[in-house]
Design an enzyme around this catalytic site. Structure first.
Site, short mmCIF file in Angstrom:
data_model
loop_
_atom_site.label_atom_id
_atom_site.label_comp_id
_atom_site.label_asym_id
_atom_site.label_seq_id
_atom_site.Cartn_x
_atom_site.Cartn_y
_atom_site.Cartn_z
N ASP A 64 -2.91 31.77 40.03
CA ASP A 64 -4.18 32.14 39.39
C ASP A 64 -3.84 33.04 38.21
O ASP A 64 -3.32 34.15 38.40
CB ASP A 64 -5.07 32.86 40.41
N TYR A 155 -22.31 26.11 24.48
CA TYR A 155 -20.88 26.43 24.57
C TYR A 155 -20.70 27.97 24.54
O TYR A 155 -19.80 28.51 25.17
CB TYR A 155 -20.07 25.73 23.48
N LYS A 162 -12.67 30.56 22.40
CA LYS A 162 -11.78 29.61 21.72
C LYS A 162 -11.41 30.11 20.32
O LYS A 162 -10.29 29.86 19.85
CB LYS A 162 -12.41 28.22 21.66
P1 NAD Z 1 -10.30 20.91 34.03
O1 NAD Z 1 -11.42 21.51 34.79
O2 NAD Z 1 -9.65 19.71 34.58
O3 NAD Z 1 -9.19 22.02 33.71
C1 NAD Z 1 -9.47 23.39 33.60
C2 NAD Z 1 -8.43 24.06 34.47
O4 NAD Z 1 -8.48 25.48 34.33
C3 NAD Z 1 -8.60 23.74 35.95
O5 NAD Z 1 -7.43 23.14 36.44
C4 NAD Z 1 -8.80 25.10 36.57
O6 NAD Z 1 -8.24 25.21 37.86
C5 NAD Z 1 -8.06 25.97 35.57
N1 NAD Z 1 -8.37 27.39 35.71
C6 NAD Z 1 -9.57 28.02 35.54
N2 NAD Z 1 -9.45 29.32 35.86
C7 NAD Z 1 -8.15 29.52 36.22
C8 NAD Z 1 -7.41 30.64 36.69
N3 NAD Z 1 -7.99 31.83 36.85
N4 NAD Z 1 -6.08 30.47 36.97
C9 NAD Z 1 -5.50 29.26 36.82
N5 NAD Z 1 -6.14 28.16 36.41
C10 NAD Z 1 -7.45 28.29 36.12
O7 NAD Z 1 -10.90 20.61 32.56
P2 NAD Z 1 -10.19 20.22 31.18
O8 NAD Z 1 -11.29 19.69 30.35
O9 NAD Z 1 -9.00 19.43 31.44
O10 NAD Z 1 -9.79 21.65 30.58
C11 NAD Z 1 -8.47 21.96 30.14
C12 NAD Z 1 -8.51 22.69 28.82
O11 NAD Z 1 -8.96 21.78 27.81
C13 NAD Z 1 -9.45 23.89 28.76
O12 NAD Z 1 -8.84 24.92 28.00
C14 NAD Z 1 -10.63 23.35 28.01
O13 NAD Z 1 -11.34 24.37 27.34
C15 NAD Z 1 -9.93 22.44 27.03
N6 NAD Z 1 -10.77 21.45 26.38
C16 NAD Z 1 -11.54 20.59 27.11
C17 NAD Z 1 -12.33 19.64 26.47
C18 NAD Z 1 -13.23 18.72 27.23
O14 NAD Z 1 -14.18 18.21 26.66
N7 NAD Z 1 -12.95 18.45 28.51
C19 NAD Z 1 -12.33 19.58 25.06
C20 NAD Z 1 -11.52 20.47 24.33
C21 NAD Z 1 -10.74 21.39 25.02
O1 0WE Z 2 -13.94 24.27 27.17
C1 0WE Z 2 -14.72 23.50 27.69
C2 0WE Z 2 -15.42 23.86 28.97
C3 0WE Z 2 -14.79 25.04 29.65
C4 0WE Z 2 -15.56 25.58 30.81
C5 0WE Z 2 -16.38 24.81 31.65
C6 0WE Z 2 -17.03 25.41 32.73
C7 0WE Z 2 -17.97 24.64 33.62
C8 0WE Z 2 -18.08 25.26 34.99
C9 0WE Z 2 -15.44 26.92 31.07
N1 0WE Z 2 -16.07 27.52 32.11
C10 0WE Z 2 -16.84 26.78 32.93
N2 0WE Z 2 -17.46 27.43 33.97
C11 0WE Z 2 -18.11 26.77 34.95
O2 0WE Z 2 -18.70 27.40 35.86
N3 0WE Z 2 -14.99 22.32 27.04
C12 0WE Z 2 -14.46 22.10 25.72
C13 0WE Z 2 -15.87 21.26 27.59
C14 0WE Z 2 -17.25 21.49 27.05
O3 0WE Z 2 -18.07 22.41 27.59
C15 0WE Z 2 -19.23 22.41 26.83
C16 0WE Z 2 -19.11 21.48 25.80
C17 0WE Z 2 -17.84 20.89 25.93
C18 0WE Z 2 -17.24 19.84 25.04
C19 0WE Z 2 -20.37 23.19 26.97
C20 0WE Z 2 -21.43 23.01 26.07
C21 0WE Z 2 -21.32 22.11 25.06
C22 0WE Z 2 -20.16 21.32 24.90
#
Ligand code: NAD
Ligand code: 0WE
Length: 255
Positions: A64, A155, A162
């Site tokens: 974590d 967001y 970010k």
């Molecule tokens: P995901 O939920 O699969 O991954 C997020 C991960 O963060 C999870 O594995 C979770 O366990 C981990 N995490 C959260 N708190 C933590 C902690 N305290 N210690 C260790 N791990 C922790 O979702 P994802 O979309 O694959 O997200 C991965 C990255 O990509 C994030 O930084 C997210 O912001 C970024 N991202 C996502 C998108 C999207 O649309 N999905 C777009 C751009 C960037």
């Molecule tokens: O970075 C992200 C999401 C990260 C995220 C998502 C959650 C959902 C559950 C961080 N914290 C939490 N906490 C929770 O409890 N993205 C880039 C994906 C994302 O999230 C959005 C987006 C996009 C794209 C939220 C609003 C609008 C667009």
């Protein structure tokens, strides 16, 4: 072909098969890297182990990133398992659910603190722990989103996190450059992962990308994985402190 044979990659942020971290693991592995895959909690252990078993040379570790002693402990275990590491991937973000739902003006001090701690400070802490093991130079990658630059509804505090993360990439690149360690971010387009679930109008965000991006489609996590493999490889030896968009060109468009 990108060649990462003999390289060791440590990847944080694997939750399930939809995770961007998993796409990155698959592509780094395809290029020949050995994987140390880190998951947040016991709850995710089974999924992480099942997925890791699909790769020819992957080990799993629990950590974590909100706890310094867990970061210290996991890198002590990684140092035992591998003599040197080459690649660190940070695919971790978290903000309390209320903060990415409610009016941004109502953001609480504690919500802001948690978003910055888990989503930004963790990159600094992991980079500091990884750097002494990167004795042959290295590549550090994180995942960001266009919400750092432009306002997307809901967001909210994650956009601010970010923005701080992208700045952190530049400062870490300057700090680690003399050790031959490069630091970059990939700005991914929206992808339906666990972190995107429960986000109210996520499908309208996907539709907007389909309609307005130059490629008229959404990005696949494996395309992010390919870019991660490139940025981790010697082909990207001159790139550091940079944010590379993998978003089908969405960020380049006006209307
Ligand atoms: P995901 O939920 O699969 O991954 C997020 C991960 O963060 C999870 O594995 C979770 O366990 C981990 N995490 C959260 N708190 C933590 C902690 N305290 N210690 C260790 N791990 C922790 O979702 P994802 O979309 O694959 O997200 C991965 C990255 O990509 C994030 O930084 C997210 O912001 C970024 N991202 C996502 C998108 C999207 O649309 N999905 C777009 C751009 C960037
Ligand atoms: O970075 C992200 C999401 C990260 C995220 C998502 C959650 C959902 C559950 C961080 N914290 C939490 N906490 C929770 O409890 N993205 C880039 C994906 C994302 O999230 C959005 C987006 C996009 C794209 C939220 C609003 C609008 C667009």
């Amino acid at each position: 072909m990108i060649d990462l044979k003999g390289k060791v990659a440590v990847v944080f942020g694997l939750a399930n098969k939809r995770s961007i971290a998993w796409a990155v693991c698959q592509k780094l592995s395809e290029a020949g890297a050995s994987l140390a895959i880190c998951y947040q909690s016991e709850r995710l252990q089974r999924d992480a182990e099942t997925l890791a078993a699909e790769l020819p040379d992957a080990k799993t570790f629990q950590c974590d990133v909100a706890h310094d002693e867990q970061i210290e402990a996991v890198f002590a275990r990684i140092a035992e398992a591998y003599t040197t590491i080459h690649i660190l991937v940070h695919a971790v973000a978290f903000a309390p659910a209320d903060a990415i739902k409610n009016d941004f003006l109502q953001t609480k001090r504690e919500e802001f603190r948690i978003a910055q701690d888990v989503s930004v400070y963790s990159l600094i802490a992991l980079a500091r722990a990884a750097a002494p093991l990167m004795t042959e130079g290295g590549s550090i990658l994180t995942l960001t989103y266009y919400g750092a630059e432009k306002v997307f509804p809901n967001y909210n505090v994650m956009g601010v996190a970010k923005a701080a993360l992208e700045s952190t990439v530049r400062y870490l690149a300057a700090s680690l450059g003399s050790k031959g360690i490069r630091v970059n971010a990939i700005s991914a387009g929206p992808i339906k992962t666990l972190a995107a679930r429960g986000i109210g109008d996520f499908s309208s965000i996907l539709t907007a990308v389909e309609q307005r991006s130059p490629l008229h489609r959404n990005v696949d996590a494996l395309e992010v994985g390919n870019t991660a493999a490139f940025l981790s490889s010697p082909l990207a030896s001159g790139i550091t402190g940079e944010v590379t968009f993998v978003d089908c060109g969405f960020n380049t468009t006006g209307i």
